[in-house]
Design an enzyme around this catalytic site. Structure first.
Site, mmCIF file in Angstrom:
data_model
loop_
_atom_site.group_PDB
_atom_site.id
_atom_site.type_symbol
_atom_site.label_atom_id
_atom_site.label_comp_id
_atom_site.label_asym_id
_atom_site.label_seq_id
_atom_site.Cartn_x
_atom_site.Cartn_y
_atom_site.Cartn_z
ATOM 1 N N CYS B 192 71.751 103.637 56.211
ATOM 2 C CA CYS B 192 71.252 104.073 55.030
ATOM 3 C C CYS B 192 72.292 104.298 54.058
ATOM 4 O O CYS B 192 72.143 104.210 52.898
ATOM 5 C CB CYS B 192 70.192 104.995 55.037
ATOM 6 N N HIS B 490 69.021 111.463 55.774
ATOM 7 C CA HIS B 490 68.735 110.337 55.186
ATOM 8 C C HIS B 490 68.971 109.946 53.674
ATOM 9 O O HIS B 490 68.829 110.851 53.115
ATOM 10 C CB HIS B 490 67.173 109.960 55.481
#
Lengths: 113, 559
Positions: B192, B490
């Site tokens: 990510c 994240h």
């Protein structure tokens, strides 16, 4: 208009055996500080500390808020000084006060006759 | 958050001041010049009385503000200066002794005069050590390097017309419910951080236009290097994939493989977090682009003048002033940068104030971007263990350092340092504190011209290289936000296209409300110069066909 009376002379030396030298008056201290240039250095130290801790930004924000309320053209420097002084004095961090006191004491000790 | 009004709007010269100048010209200013004394910390005071302590002529006060009458050199405290004006006609203008600022007794307020400021500033510059030398440093003409740089507009081809043609000729099958260029990226296992950086980079107007205008031709590149593709070819491939109209999530395989390899080569002893740090990755991509392009061009130019697309878009110039505390001598250096890393301004006033609490509406406890930028450009006293050699004093001295921005880049990347390293406990901790940031950003107060100007006190005197403020206005176009902990967090990217925000969460693209973006925990902020932003958003023919959807409805591809 007559001039106001000059400030009172320093108190006479005490007869207390423990005090070998007289306690200098506030005015005497002040004059010593200014004449030696120490006051200027203290002011500079103060400015630095107040900048570091964000106090100056605080005051700027207060001034901005006040000026916004009153309108930019209706505010003088004196107005601003009067508005922020009480809050300003109250919000000085203790650490800054302590540091300055320490410096002043050290100065007095070093210049005691 | 309202933008700070940082543009120096010159106050109108007061009528009294104009009259005064008409009558007395600059005689009094010239005579003042001799009384001006500069202290090492850069303040200018009026210091005529070397033996006596300055006192008010009426009440003998020596504390607080004192005003020095320009006409007769008498001294007055604020309470009694009016008396002087009333008794002596024509003695209306005075100087604040400590600050060297003009005061008009008739208006009872501070006034400004560029000519006066000029006298003060010139005197101060002359007095500081290395007088004539520092003059050149402070008053550099803007034409030293900027004239050599080509106008970036013509170079990159920033208008979209050509790329529009390219794009509209491509796949028209996909119903464009979202603007073209929005496409999810598949996560191949903790990638990510790569995806979020890619989204931001590909939508940076200069880079987007560069690739859409086919500035890097893969065919030619392959011919040149013999069937081998390069990093730029990879990015070009991704850019084409993003803008082709296909909405199914894309896997940037070649790019990931290449960058992974590059990272491994360079990061032999990085901690595991840093290998997955989006900012580190961003820097390595820019490095990769630069290396590649300088190989093509065979130029070993340094970052400042480099014409590779990475530097043309992101490169700016930082100015660092190191001042000796004892004598005031300042040495100035310039360093190019591709981004600015900011420490968070966790405000310490509220915590140390034991007396009275600050009112909540005064917003001291919220961390803001302007707070961080202020911290970045604040004069910082270097510790006594970091004494530097002063050229003037010829020995090691305590000094203070101040950073400012000499030249702003086209695309401004601001990195918020959210990792705290504790040397004592040898662990790193993430700072989760919320930081407020604006969508429109004015960088004027952080420019060298503003910072250097403020060293001379409260002046409206203009410096020679005061650039027009138009190029300091920025608009945000991408935010990389991080959630979670250091090792198991994240990244997502929020993109702003034509005033609508989109969340790019790996493969999932969704429309979101601007409130969501404002509330996110920002890690990297991407701003582009306002002119470029407006241009990029106006003349594209990306019409949204479908009506606006509900926010939070994720669509990996439209039906």
């Amino acid at each position: 208009m007559s001039r106001p009376p000059p400030p009172p002379p320093p108190p006479p030396p005490t007869t207390n055996k423990d005090q070998q030298r007289q306690n200098p008056s506030l005015q005497e201290i002040n004059i010593k500080l200014i004449q030696s240039g120490e006051k200027e250095r203290l002011k500079e130290l103060l400015r630095e500390r107040l900048l570091e801790c964000g106090w100056i930004d605080e005051m700027k924000a207060l001034c901005r808020a006040f000026t916004r309320k009153k309108g930019r053209n209706n505010v003088t420097v004196d107005d601003l000084v009067h508005v922020i002084s009480p809050k300003g004095r109250a919000s000085i961090p203790d650490s800054v006060k302590a540091k300055l006191l320490q410096r002043i004491r050290a100065f007095l000790a070093s210049t005691a006759d | 958050m309202c933008a700070r009004n940082s543009i120096y709007t010159n106050p109108k010269p007061f009528k009294h001041l104009a009259d005064y100048k008409l009558r007395h010209g600059f005689n009094t200013y010239d005579s003042i010049r001799n009384c001006l004394k500069t202290t090492p910390n850069g303040r200018t005071r009026v210091a005529k009385h070397t033996t006596k302590i300055p006192r008010c002529s009426f009440c003998d006060r020596y504390q607080g503000r004192l005003y020095f009458c320009l006409m007769c050199s008498s001294l007055w405290c604020p309470s009694h200066i009016l008396l002087h004006t009333q008794s002596e006609k024509g003695h209306e203008v005075a100087i604040d002794m400590d600050r060297s600022e003009l005061y008009c007794c008739l208006c009872c307020d501070q006034v400004y005069d560029p000519d006066f400021d000029k006298v003060v500033v010139c005197n101060q510059v002359k007095d500081l050590p290395g007088g004539s030398k520092s003059k050149t440093n402070s008053f550099e003409a803007s034409g030293e390097r900027s004239s050599k740089r080509k106008r970036l507009d013509s170079g990159i081809g920033l208008d979209l017309k050509k790329s529009e043609l390219l794009v509209s000729m491509r796949d028209r099958r996909a119903k464009s419910c979202y603007p073209l260029g929005l496409r999810g990226l598949n996560n191949l296992g903790s990638t990510c951080f790569m995806n979020s950086v890619l989204q931001a980079l590909l939508h940076a107007p200069p880079l987007r236009n560069y690739f859409l205008n086919d500035r890097h031709n893969s065919v030619q590149c392959r011919k040149r290097s013999g069937e081998k593709l390069c990093l730029l070819c990879d990015i070009d491939a991704i850019s084409s994939a993003m803008f082709c109209g296909d909405r199914t999530p894309y896997t940037p395989a070649h790019f990931l493989y290449r960058m992974d390899h590059a990272l491994l080569m360079h990061s032999s002893n990085l901690a595991s977090y840093e290998e997955q740090d989006a900012h580190e990755f961003f820097i390595s991509v820019l490095d990769g682009i630069h290396e590649k392009e300088s190989k093509i061009r065979n130029s070993g130019k340094d970052d400042g003048d480099c014409q590779c697309i990475a530097h043309r878009a992101f490169s700016g110039l930082l100015r660092s002033d190191v001042t000796c505390i004892s004598c005031g001598f300042t040495s100035t250096t310039y360093d190019p940068c591709v981004d600015i890393s900011l420490n968070m301004d966790t405000s310490n006033l509220s915590s140390s104030n034991a007396n009275k609490p600050i009112k909540p509406d005064e917003k001291t406890s919220v961390s803001t971007l302007s707070g961080c930028l202020n911290l970045f450009t604040r004069a910082e006293r270097l510790g006594s263990d970091q004494k530097l050699h002063c050229q003037n004093c010829q020995e090691l001295r305590d000094s203070s350092k101040q950073l400012s921005i000499r030249r702003l880049p086209l695309v401004l990347c601001l990195h918020i340092k959210r990792v705290e390293h504790s040397l004592v406990r040898k662990i790193s901790r993430k700072i989760n504190q919320y930081m407020q940031f604006p969508f429109s950003l004015d960088m004027t107060p952080y420019l060298s011209s503003s910072i250097v100007r403020s060293k001379f006190g409260n002046r409206i005197f203009t410096f020679e290289y005061d650039n027009s403020n138009s190029s300091a206005a920025y608009e945000i176009f991408a935010v990389i936000a991080h959630s979670g902990m250091l090792e198991s967090g994240h990244y997502v990217t929020y993109l702003r296209l034509k005033n609508q925000w989109y969340k790019c969460d790996d493969a999932w693209i969704s429309e979101v409300d601007e409130g969501i973006v404002r509330a996110s925990q920002c890690y990297m902020l991407f701003y582009v110069q306002k002119l470029l932003y407006n241009k990029a958003n106006e003349d594209s023919s990306f019409v949204r066909i479908s009506p606006r959807r509900d926010p939070f409805e994720s669509t990996a591809g439209c039906s």
